[in-house]
Design a protein around this motif. Structure first.
Motif, PDB file in Angstrom:
ATOM      1  N   TYR A  55      32.120  -0.336 -50.728  1.00 17.24           N
ATOM      2  CA  TYR A  55      33.417  -0.994 -50.931  1.00 17.24           C
ATOM      3  C   TYR A  55      33.989  -1.470 -49.594  1.00 17.24           C
ATOM      4  CZ  TYR A  55      38.359  -1.590 -52.124  1.00 17.24           C
ATOM      5  OH  TYR A  55      39.628  -2.095 -52.277  1.00 17.24           O
ATOM      6  N   ASP A  56      33.991  -0.584 -48.606  1.00 19.53           N
ATOM      7  CA  ASP A  56      34.550  -0.934 -47.295  1.00 19.53           C
ATOM      8  C   ASP A  56      33.770  -2.074 -46.644  1.00 19.53           C
ATOM      9  OD1 ASP A  56      36.469   1.016 -47.576  1.00 19.53           O
ATOM     10  OD2 ASP A  56      35.413   2.504 -46.363  1.00 19.53           O
TER      11      ASP A  56
ATOM     12  N   SER B   5      30.246  -2.355 -55.892  1.00 17.43           N
ATOM     13  CA  SER B   5      31.698  -2.307 -55.661  1.00 17.43           C
ATOM     14  C   SER B   5      32.368  -3.677 -55.753  1.00 17.43           C
ATOM     15  CB  SER B   5      32.066  -1.660 -54.319  1.00 17.43           C
ATOM     16  OG  SER B   5      31.873  -2.554 -53.241  1.00 17.43           O
TER      17      SER B   5
ATOM     18  N   LYS C 225      32.121   4.318 -51.607  1.00 21.36           N
ATOM     19  CA  LYS C 225      33.211   3.893 -50.722  1.00 21.36           C
ATOM     20  C   LYS C 225      32.671   3.107 -49.528  1.00 21.36           C
ATOM     21  CE  LYS C 225      37.644   4.008 -49.589  1.00 21.36           C
ATOM     22  NZ  LYS C 225      37.666   3.387 -48.276  1.00 21.36           N
TER      23      LYS C 225
ATOM     24  N   SER D 104      39.159   0.366 -56.148  1.00 19.20           N
ATOM     25  CA  SER D 104      37.817   0.855 -56.466  1.00 19.20           C
ATOM     26  C   SER D 104      36.835  -0.277 -56.741  1.00 19.20           C
ATOM     27  CB  SER D 104      37.845   1.803 -57.669  1.00 19.20           C
ATOM     28  OG  SER D 104      38.282   1.116 -58.832  1.00 19.20           O
TER      29      SER D 104
ATOM     30  N   SER E 110      35.874   5.894 -55.776  1.00 16.13           N
ATOM     31  CA  SER E 110      36.098   5.645 -54.349  1.00 16.13           C
ATOM     32  C   SER E 110      36.083   6.931 -53.540  1.00 16.13           C
ATOM     33  CB  SER E 110      37.426   4.912 -54.144  1.00 16.13           C
ATOM     34  OG  SER E 110      38.509   5.693 -54.607  1.00 16.13           O
TER      35      SER E 110
END
Length: 332
Positions: free
Chosen positions: A241-242, A274, A238, A260, A232
């Motif tokens: 993921y977001d 992710s 990241k 993560s 992450s």
């Protein structure tokens, strides 16, 4: 070049990868700069696996004997190879198969992964000039006798059209799954984390979906996955993921996370970067039966299947899509 000469050269290439001299280090760094998904950690993982699992003289010799590869290839064909670029050196096994059988090959590497393969071929050229007659690179594959092409489902349709008149192997999108019983040990879950996270889940052998029994306890699994929380810290990961977190929240979809990775219930085999999909089963036998002949599944991890942690450690005879490339080449 005869078979033994080729085996000796390949073994030397494996030693070169493991020695990790300055020239090789610079090449890996260049590959990482070119493609930010190719982190130094995952480039090292891919190349060491190739050196240890593929480029050992005893393994290559046994492999060649298994197929009765003749000492001399008296009628070599020119095989065109279109390589993918999702993980480092993902097309190396195709190169290796063609090289050890004594055929010539013309490679169209992916623009996302051309640094490593070109460097390794250059090393072979420097050690034995005869390899220049066996391996070449080109952006256009014309006039080849056979083709091996790996790409998306969409590009595969074009490959089928262009190469239909020639002997060919066409590969499409595939992914891997894990079949869990709920009785896995902490050590097994730790290894499952490797199957999920290595190469950011971009490989066809990466686990992108879990099949779990009803009332499955996800806490031990998420705890085991914490070993990869450092991913992450990488901007591109990241960002994914977001984004996926926002999608799940906006859709008011239930999810679990360890910061993560996102666990989301879904029927889909393929999951975004992710995210890891899961699906409950009532009968493990039914779940296995549904996976046996599924053309989208590369491998199944779990009890009575591929060992946990083994998804990204294929052997010489673990052929993509289950298509025996050596048999294909020897029958040309």
């Amino acid at each position: 070049m005869n078979l033994q000469q080729r085996i000796v050269l390949l073994n030397r290439l494996g030693e070169y990868i493991l020695q990790d001299n300055d020239n090789w280090q610079a090449t890996k760094q260049k590959a990482s700069f070119q493609n930010s998904w190719f982190t130094p950690e995952f480039i090292d993982l891919a190349t060491r696996n190739i050196a240890l699992a593929f480029l050992q003289e005893d393994k290559l010799t046994a492999w060649a004997q298994q197929y009765n590869i003749p000492t001399e290839n008296t009628n070599p064909k020119n095989v065109g190879i279109i390589m993918a670029g999702n993980i480092p050196l993902v097309g190396f096994h195709d190169f290796l198969c063609v090289f050890i059988t004594g055929h010539r090959q013309t490679i169209k590497p992916s623009s996302k992964d051309d640094v490593l393969i070109k460097h390794l071929v250059q090393q072979l050229n420097e050690w034995d000039d005869a390899t220049r007659q066996l391996v070449s690179f080109s952006e256009l594959l014309k006039g080849c006798d056979a083709y091996i092409a790996t790409g998306s489902n969409n590009s595969a349709r074009y490959f089928e059209y262009y190469f239909s008149k020639y002997p060919h192997i066409i590969r499409r999108n595939r992914t891997s799954v894990a079949l869990l019983t709920g009785k896995e040990t902490p050590a097994e879950l730790d290894k499952l984390a490797d199957d999920v996270y290595q190469y950011f889940g971009l490989g066809c052998r990466n686990v992108t979906k879990l099949y779990v029994p009803e009332q499955y306890d996800f806490i031990p699994l998420l705890d085991a996955f914490n070993k990869y929380d450092y991913l992450s810290d990488l901007h591109k990961y990241k960002h994914n993921y977001d984004y996926m977190l926002a999608v799940l929240i906006l859709n008011k979809q239930y999810y679990m996370s360890n910061q993560s990775i996102l666990l989301a219930e879904s029927k889909e085999l393929f999951s975004p970067i992710s995210q890891l999909n899961y699906e409950y089963y009532q009968s493990i036998d039914q779940a296995e039966a549904a996976l046996v002949n599924n053309q989208d599944v590369q491998c199944v991890v779990g009890k009575n299947h591929l060992d946990f942690g083994g998804a990204q450690r294929p052997s010489l005879t673990d052929y993509a899509d289950g298509v025996d490339v050596m048999k294909f080449l020897l029958e040309l």
